[in-house]
Design a protein around this motif. Structure first.
Motif, short mmCIF file in Angstrom:
data_model
loop_
_atom_site.label_atom_id
_atom_site.label_comp_id
_atom_site.label_asym_id
_atom_site.label_seq_id
_atom_site.Cartn_x
_atom_site.Cartn_y
_atom_site.Cartn_z
N VAL A 1 17.30 12.92 -9.63
CA VAL A 1 17.84 13.58 -8.44
C VAL A 1 17.28 12.97 -7.17
N GLY A 2 15.97 12.76 -7.13
CA GLY A 2 15.37 12.14 -5.96
C GLY A 2 15.27 13.04 -4.74
N LEU A 3 15.11 14.36 -4.98
CA LEU A 3 14.91 15.31 -3.89
C LEU A 3 13.73 16.22 -4.22
N PRO A 4 13.00 16.68 -3.21
CA PRO A 4 12.04 17.76 -3.47
C PRO A 4 12.80 18.97 -4.02
N LEU B 1 15.91 25.35 -5.92
CA LEU B 1 16.02 25.06 -4.50
C LEU B 1 15.69 23.59 -4.31
N ALA B 2 16.59 22.83 -3.70
CA ALA B 2 16.36 21.41 -3.45
C ALA B 2 16.54 21.14 -1.96
N ILE B 3 15.76 20.21 -1.45
CA ILE B 3 15.76 19.90 -0.02
C ILE B 3 16.07 18.43 0.20
N ALA B 4 17.11 18.18 1.00
CA ALA B 4 17.38 16.83 1.48
C ALA B 4 16.90 16.81 2.93
N PRO B 5 15.69 16.34 3.19
CA PRO B 5 15.11 16.46 4.53
C PRO B 5 16.03 15.90 5.62
N GLY B 6 16.24 16.72 6.65
CA GLY B 6 17.09 16.33 7.75
C GLY B 6 18.57 16.43 7.48
N LEU C 1 25.55 15.69 -7.17
CA LEU C 1 25.65 15.87 -5.72
C LEU C 1 24.99 14.72 -4.98
N VAL C 2 23.79 14.35 -5.41
CA VAL C 2 23.06 13.26 -4.75
C VAL C 2 23.79 11.94 -4.95
N HIS C 3 24.35 11.73 -6.13
CA HIS C 3 25.07 10.48 -6.40
C HIS C 3 26.27 10.35 -5.45
N ARG C 4 26.93 11.47 -5.16
CA ARG C 4 28.15 11.42 -4.34
C ARG C 4 27.87 11.48 -2.84
N TRP D 1 22.12 11.43 -0.80
CA TRP D 1 21.07 12.20 -0.14
C TRP D 1 19.67 12.03 -0.74
N SER D 2 19.52 11.22 -1.75
CA SER D 2 18.19 11.01 -2.30
C SER D 2 17.23 10.56 -1.19
N VAL D 3 15.99 11.03 -1.25
CA VAL D 3 15.00 10.60 -0.25
C VAL D 3 14.67 9.12 -0.40
N PHE D 4 15.09 8.52 -1.51
CA PHE D 4 14.85 7.11 -1.72
C PHE D 4 16.02 6.26 -1.21
#
Length: 311
Positions: free
Chosen positions: A252-255, A265-270, A297-300, A303-306
Protein backbone atom coordinates in the motif's frame (compact mmCIF):
# COMPACT_ATOMS: atom_id res chain seq x y z
CA UNK A 1 -8.00 15.37 -12.66
CA UNK A 2 -8.40 12.05 -10.86
CA UNK A 3 -12.00 10.92 -10.36
CA UNK A 4 -11.75 9.72 -6.75
CA UNK A 5 -15.48 9.12 -6.43
CA UNK A 6 -15.48 6.92 -9.51
CA UNK A 7 -12.43 5.02 -8.34
CA UNK A 8 -13.83 4.13 -4.94
CA UNK A 9 -17.19 3.16 -6.44
CA UNK A 10 -15.32 0.77 -8.74
CA UNK A 11 -13.33 -0.63 -5.83
CA UNK A 12 -16.47 -1.16 -3.74
CA UNK A 13 -18.08 -3.04 -6.63
CA UNK A 14 -14.95 -5.18 -7.00
CA UNK A 15 -14.84 -5.96 -3.28
CA UNK A 16 -18.49 -7.09 -3.38
CA UNK A 17 -17.46 -9.97 -5.65
CA UNK A 18 -14.63 -11.27 -3.45
CA UNK A 19 -15.45 -14.67 -1.94
CA UNK A 20 -12.51 -15.13 0.47
CA UNK A 21 -13.18 -12.29 2.89
CA UNK A 22 -11.21 -13.56 5.89
CA UNK A 23 -12.54 -14.47 9.32
CA UNK A 24 -14.23 -12.16 11.83
CA UNK A 25 -12.68 -11.75 15.30
CA UNK A 26 -14.49 -14.55 17.14
CA UNK A 27 -12.77 -14.05 20.50
CA UNK A 28 -14.82 -10.90 21.19
CA UNK A 29 -18.43 -12.16 21.15
CA UNK A 30 -20.13 -9.03 19.73
CA UNK A 31 -17.62 -8.94 16.86
CA UNK A 32 -18.16 -12.62 16.08
CA UNK A 33 -21.73 -11.83 15.04
CA UNK A 34 -20.79 -9.26 12.36
CA UNK A 35 -21.55 -10.21 8.74
CA UNK A 36 -18.22 -10.48 6.85
CA UNK A 37 -20.04 -9.35 3.69
CA UNK A 38 -19.87 -5.70 4.75
CA UNK A 39 -17.49 -3.31 3.03
CA UNK A 40 -17.25 0.45 3.31
CA UNK A 41 -14.78 3.09 2.17
CA UNK A 42 -14.52 6.85 2.68
CA UNK A 43 -11.93 9.24 1.27
CA UNK A 44 -11.64 12.88 2.38
CA UNK A 45 -9.29 14.95 0.26
CA UNK A 46 -7.22 17.90 1.41
CA UNK A 47 -9.71 20.33 -0.15
CA UNK A 48 -12.50 18.80 1.96
CA UNK A 49 -14.12 16.77 -0.82
CA UNK A 50 -15.64 13.59 0.66
CA UNK A 51 -16.20 10.43 -1.36
CA UNK A 52 -17.92 7.33 0.05
CA UNK A 53 -18.99 3.94 -1.22
CA UNK A 54 -20.46 0.74 0.16
CA UNK A 55 -21.29 0.62 3.88
CA UNK A 56 -19.43 3.87 4.57
CA UNK A 57 -22.06 5.13 7.02
CA UNK A 58 -22.45 1.94 9.05
CA UNK A 59 -20.82 2.16 12.49
CA UNK A 60 -18.33 -0.51 13.55
CA UNK A 61 -16.00 -1.08 16.49
CA UNK A 62 -12.76 0.70 15.64
CA UNK A 63 -10.76 -1.37 18.14
CA UNK A 64 -7.02 -0.72 17.73
CA UNK A 65 -7.51 2.17 15.31
CA UNK A 66 -8.34 4.05 18.52
CA UNK A 67 -4.69 3.74 19.52
CA UNK A 68 -3.82 6.53 17.07
CA UNK A 69 -6.11 8.97 18.87
CA UNK A 70 -5.09 7.79 22.34
CA UNK A 71 -1.42 8.23 21.42
CA UNK A 72 -2.09 11.75 20.12
CA UNK A 73 -3.86 12.65 23.35
CA UNK A 74 -1.16 11.10 25.57
CA UNK A 75 1.61 12.94 23.70
CA UNK A 76 -0.27 16.16 24.35
CA UNK A 77 -0.26 15.41 28.06
CA UNK A 78 3.20 13.87 28.54
CA UNK A 79 5.21 14.99 25.52
CA UNK A 80 8.38 13.07 24.72
CA UNK A 81 8.45 11.65 28.26
CA UNK A 82 6.04 9.06 26.86
CA UNK A 83 8.92 7.42 25.00
CA UNK A 84 10.61 6.47 28.27
CA UNK A 85 7.78 3.99 28.85
CA UNK A 86 6.96 2.90 25.30
CA UNK A 87 9.32 2.20 22.42
CA UNK A 88 9.15 3.26 18.78
CA UNK A 89 10.24 0.09 17.01
CA UNK A 90 8.26 -2.54 15.06
CA UNK A 91 7.52 -5.57 17.18
CA UNK A 92 7.67 -8.37 14.61
CA UNK A 93 5.27 -10.21 16.91
CA UNK A 94 1.53 -10.62 17.22
CA UNK A 95 -0.41 -7.63 18.59
CA UNK A 96 -1.08 -9.40 21.91
CA UNK A 97 2.32 -11.04 22.40
CA UNK A 98 3.84 -11.12 25.89
CA UNK A 99 7.25 -12.49 24.86
CA UNK A 100 9.16 -9.24 24.38
CA UNK A 101 8.06 -7.80 27.71
CA UNK A 102 10.21 -10.41 29.49
CA UNK A 103 13.41 -9.54 27.66
CA UNK A 104 12.82 -5.78 27.53
CA UNK A 105 11.94 -5.11 31.17
CA UNK A 106 8.24 -4.48 30.67
CA UNK A 107 8.68 -1.70 28.09
CA UNK A 108 6.48 -2.39 25.04
CA UNK A 109 8.04 -2.05 21.60
CA UNK A 110 5.57 0.56 20.35
CA UNK A 111 2.25 2.24 21.26
CA UNK A 112 0.23 0.27 18.69
CA UNK A 113 0.63 -3.23 20.08
CA UNK A 114 -1.73 -4.00 22.95
CA UNK A 115 0.88 -3.70 25.69
CA UNK A 116 1.97 -0.28 24.43
CA UNK A 117 -1.61 0.94 24.17
CA UNK A 118 -2.30 -0.14 27.75
CA UNK A 119 0.65 1.97 28.91
CA UNK A 120 -0.71 4.89 26.87
CA UNK A 121 -4.10 4.41 28.59
CA UNK A 122 -2.30 4.43 31.94
CA UNK A 123 -0.71 7.78 31.04
CA UNK A 124 -4.06 9.29 30.03
CA UNK A 125 -5.38 8.15 33.43
CA UNK A 126 -2.92 10.41 35.24
CA UNK A 127 -4.94 12.65 37.56
CA UNK A 128 -8.25 11.17 36.42
CA UNK A 129 -10.76 8.55 37.44
CA UNK A 130 -11.24 5.90 34.71
CA UNK A 131 -14.61 7.34 33.68
CA UNK A 132 -13.02 10.79 33.22
CA UNK A 133 -10.16 9.38 31.14
CA UNK A 134 -12.60 7.48 28.92
CA UNK A 135 -14.61 10.66 28.50
CA UNK A 136 -11.47 12.59 27.55
CA UNK A 137 -10.63 10.12 24.78
CA UNK A 138 -14.18 10.16 23.46
CA UNK A 139 -14.32 13.96 23.49
CA UNK A 140 -11.06 14.11 21.56
CA UNK A 141 -12.31 11.71 18.89
CA UNK A 142 -15.56 13.65 18.58
CA UNK A 143 -13.61 16.91 18.29
CA UNK A 144 -11.26 15.79 15.49
CA UNK A 145 -14.17 14.15 13.64
CA UNK A 146 -16.41 17.18 14.29
CA UNK A 147 -19.20 14.76 15.18
CA UNK A 148 -20.76 14.59 18.65
CA UNK A 149 -22.84 11.52 17.77
CA UNK A 150 -19.82 9.19 18.04
CA UNK A 151 -20.12 6.91 21.06
CA UNK A 152 -18.93 3.75 22.75
CA UNK A 153 -20.51 0.35 22.10
CA UNK A 154 -20.99 -0.80 25.68
CA UNK A 155 -21.75 -4.39 24.61
CA UNK A 156 -18.35 -4.59 22.92
CA UNK A 157 -16.64 -3.05 25.98
CA UNK A 158 -18.28 -5.64 28.24
CA UNK A 159 -17.30 -8.41 25.84
CA UNK A 160 -13.68 -7.27 25.91
CA UNK A 161 -13.64 -7.12 29.69
CA UNK A 162 -15.13 -10.61 29.91
CA UNK A 163 -12.69 -12.23 27.49
CA UNK A 164 -9.53 -10.09 27.64
CA UNK A 165 -7.41 -12.49 29.67
CA UNK A 166 -4.26 -11.97 27.62
CA UNK A 167 -4.57 -8.19 27.97
CA UNK A 168 -5.03 -8.67 31.71
CA UNK A 169 -1.82 -10.73 31.71
CA UNK A 170 0.05 -8.04 29.75
CA UNK A 171 -1.09 -5.33 32.15
CA UNK A 172 -0.13 -7.30 35.25
CA UNK A 173 3.24 -8.12 33.75
CA UNK A 174 3.99 -4.46 33.09
CA UNK A 175 2.75 -3.52 36.54
CA UNK A 176 5.27 -6.00 37.96
CA UNK A 177 8.02 -4.13 36.10
CA UNK A 178 6.73 -0.79 37.39
CA UNK A 179 5.61 0.42 33.95
CA UNK A 180 1.95 0.69 34.92
CA UNK A 181 1.30 3.37 37.54
CA UNK A 182 -2.42 2.89 38.17
CA UNK A 183 -4.43 -0.16 39.23
CA UNK A 184 -4.52 -2.72 36.46
CA UNK A 185 -8.31 -2.75 36.27
CA UNK A 186 -8.37 1.05 35.86
CA UNK A 187 -5.91 1.07 32.93
CA UNK A 188 -7.67 -1.87 31.31
CA UNK A 189 -11.07 -0.23 31.75
CA UNK A 190 -9.87 2.79 29.81
CA UNK A 191 -8.26 0.60 27.16
CA UNK A 192 -11.28 -1.66 26.63
CA UNK A 193 -13.63 1.30 26.33
CA UNK A 194 -11.45 3.20 23.85
CA UNK A 195 -11.34 0.08 21.67
CA UNK A 196 -15.14 -0.11 21.82
CA UNK A 197 -15.62 3.32 20.23
CA UNK A 198 -17.98 2.85 17.26
CA UNK A 199 -17.50 4.91 14.10
CA UNK A 200 -18.39 4.74 10.43
CA UNK A 201 -15.82 5.00 7.65
CA UNK A 202 -16.99 8.55 6.99
CA UNK A 203 -16.49 9.52 10.64
CA UNK A 204 -13.11 7.77 10.84
CA UNK A 205 -11.80 9.46 7.72
CA UNK A 206 -12.99 12.78 9.18
CA UNK A 207 -11.13 12.06 12.41
CA UNK A 208 -7.88 11.33 10.57
CA UNK A 209 -7.72 14.63 8.71
CA UNK A 210 -5.24 16.25 11.14
CA UNK A 211 -2.68 13.59 10.23
CA UNK A 212 -3.21 14.37 6.55
CA UNK A 213 -2.95 18.13 7.08
CA UNK A 214 0.29 18.42 9.09
CA UNK A 215 -1.50 18.48 12.42
CA UNK A 216 -4.29 20.87 11.50
CA UNK A 217 -8.01 20.47 10.86
CA UNK A 218 -10.04 22.41 8.27
CA UNK A 219 -10.40 26.00 9.36
CA UNK A 220 -6.82 26.11 10.57
CA UNK A 221 -7.16 24.74 14.10
CA UNK A 222 -4.04 22.91 15.23
CA UNK A 223 -4.37 19.53 16.91
CA UNK A 224 -0.64 18.72 17.05
CA UNK A 225 2.53 20.22 15.62
CA UNK A 226 3.52 19.30 12.07
CA UNK A 227 6.52 17.43 13.47
CA UNK A 228 4.35 15.37 15.81
CA UNK A 229 1.87 14.55 13.03
CA UNK A 230 4.79 13.38 10.89
CA UNK A 231 6.07 11.15 13.69
CA UNK A 232 2.65 9.61 14.35
CA UNK A 233 2.40 8.85 10.63
CA UNK A 234 5.87 7.28 10.75
CA UNK A 235 4.80 5.00 13.60
CA UNK A 236 1.66 4.05 11.68
CA UNK A 237 3.80 3.11 8.69
CA UNK A 238 6.23 1.00 10.73
CA UNK A 239 3.94 -0.48 13.37
CA UNK A 240 0.30 0.07 12.42
CA UNK A 241 -0.35 -3.46 11.18
CA UNK A 242 1.61 -5.40 13.83
CA UNK A 243 3.69 -8.18 12.27
CA UNK A 244 2.01 -7.40 8.94
CA UNK A 245 3.28 -3.80 8.85
CA UNK A 246 6.06 -4.50 6.37
CA UNK A 247 3.67 -6.24 4.00
CA UNK A 248 1.20 -3.34 4.22
CA UNK A 249 3.95 -0.79 3.55
CA UNK A 250 5.18 -2.90 0.61
CA UNK A 251 1.73 -3.26 -0.98
CA UNK A 252 0.00 0.00 0.00
CA UNK A 253 2.77 2.44 0.87
CA UNK A 254 0.74 4.61 3.25
CA UNK A 255 0.78 5.10 7.02
CA UNK A 256 -2.10 3.01 8.31
CA UNK A 257 -3.61 1.65 11.50
CA UNK A 258 -5.78 -1.44 11.58
CA UNK A 259 -8.19 -2.84 14.15
CA UNK A 260 -9.66 -6.30 14.67
CA UNK A 261 -13.10 -4.81 14.05
CA UNK A 262 -12.01 -4.74 10.40
CA UNK A 263 -11.34 -1.03 10.09
CA UNK A 264 -8.21 0.61 8.69
CA UNK A 265 -7.35 4.31 8.84
CA UNK A 266 -4.81 5.24 6.16
CA UNK A 267 -3.19 8.62 5.56
CA UNK A 268 -1.91 10.03 2.28
CA UNK A 269 -0.06 13.06 3.68
CA UNK A 270 -1.19 16.28 2.04
CA UNK A 271 -3.69 14.40 -0.11
CA UNK A 272 -6.30 12.37 1.75
CA UNK A 273 -7.54 10.69 4.90
CA UNK A 274 -8.95 7.26 4.08
CA UNK A 275 -11.00 4.76 6.06
CA UNK A 276 -12.00 1.29 4.95
CA UNK A 277 -13.98 -1.38 6.77
CA UNK A 278 -14.44 -5.06 6.10
CA UNK A 279 -14.79 -7.22 9.23
CA UNK A 280 -13.10 -10.36 7.90
CA UNK A 281 -9.47 -10.56 9.05
CA UNK A 282 -6.35 -12.22 7.67
CA UNK A 283 -4.09 -14.44 9.74
CA UNK A 284 -2.36 -11.41 11.27
CA UNK A 285 -5.55 -9.77 12.50
CA UNK A 286 -5.87 -7.12 9.80
CA UNK A 287 -8.82 -6.57 7.45
CA UNK A 288 -8.28 -8.92 4.54
CA UNK A 289 -10.09 -7.13 1.74
CA UNK A 290 -9.68 -3.72 3.38
CA UNK A 291 -5.97 -3.94 2.64
CA UNK A 292 -6.71 -5.11 -0.92
CA UNK A 293 -9.00 -2.14 -1.44
CA UNK A 294 -6.33 0.29 -0.22
CA UNK A 295 -3.73 -1.31 -2.47
CA UNK A 296 -6.03 -0.79 -5.46
CA UNK A 297 -6.79 2.80 -4.43
CA UNK A 298 -3.11 3.68 -4.22
CA UNK A 299 -2.38 1.95 -7.52
CA UNK A 300 -5.05 4.04 -9.27
CA UNK A 301 -4.27 7.36 -7.60
CA UNK A 302 -0.49 7.21 -7.14
CA UNK A 303 -0.89 8.26 -3.51
CA UNK A 304 1.85 6.06 -2.08
CA UNK A 305 4.30 8.10 0.02
CA UNK A 306 7.00 6.51 -2.14
CA UNK A 307 5.56 8.25 -5.25
CA UNK A 308 5.75 11.96 -4.36
CA UNK A 309 5.36 13.02 -7.99
CA UNK A 310 1.74 11.81 -8.17
CA UNK A 311 -0.99 14.33 -8.95
Amino acid sequence: MTDIGGIISEIAAEMATVEDRGTVASYIPPLAAIDPGHFGIAVIEADGACHVAGDADMAFSIQSVSKVFALTLALGKAGDALWKRVGREPSGSAFNSIVQLETESGVPRNPFINAGAIVVADMILSGHAPREAIGEILRFVRAVAEDDTIGIDEAVARGEQATGFRNIALANYMRAFGNLHHPVDHALGVYFHQCAIAMSCRQLAQAGRYLMMQGRVPGGGRIVSAARARRINALMMMCGHYDGSGEFAFRVGLPGKSGVGGGILAIAPGRASIAVWSPGLNERGNSKIGAVALERLVHRTGWSVFDPAAD
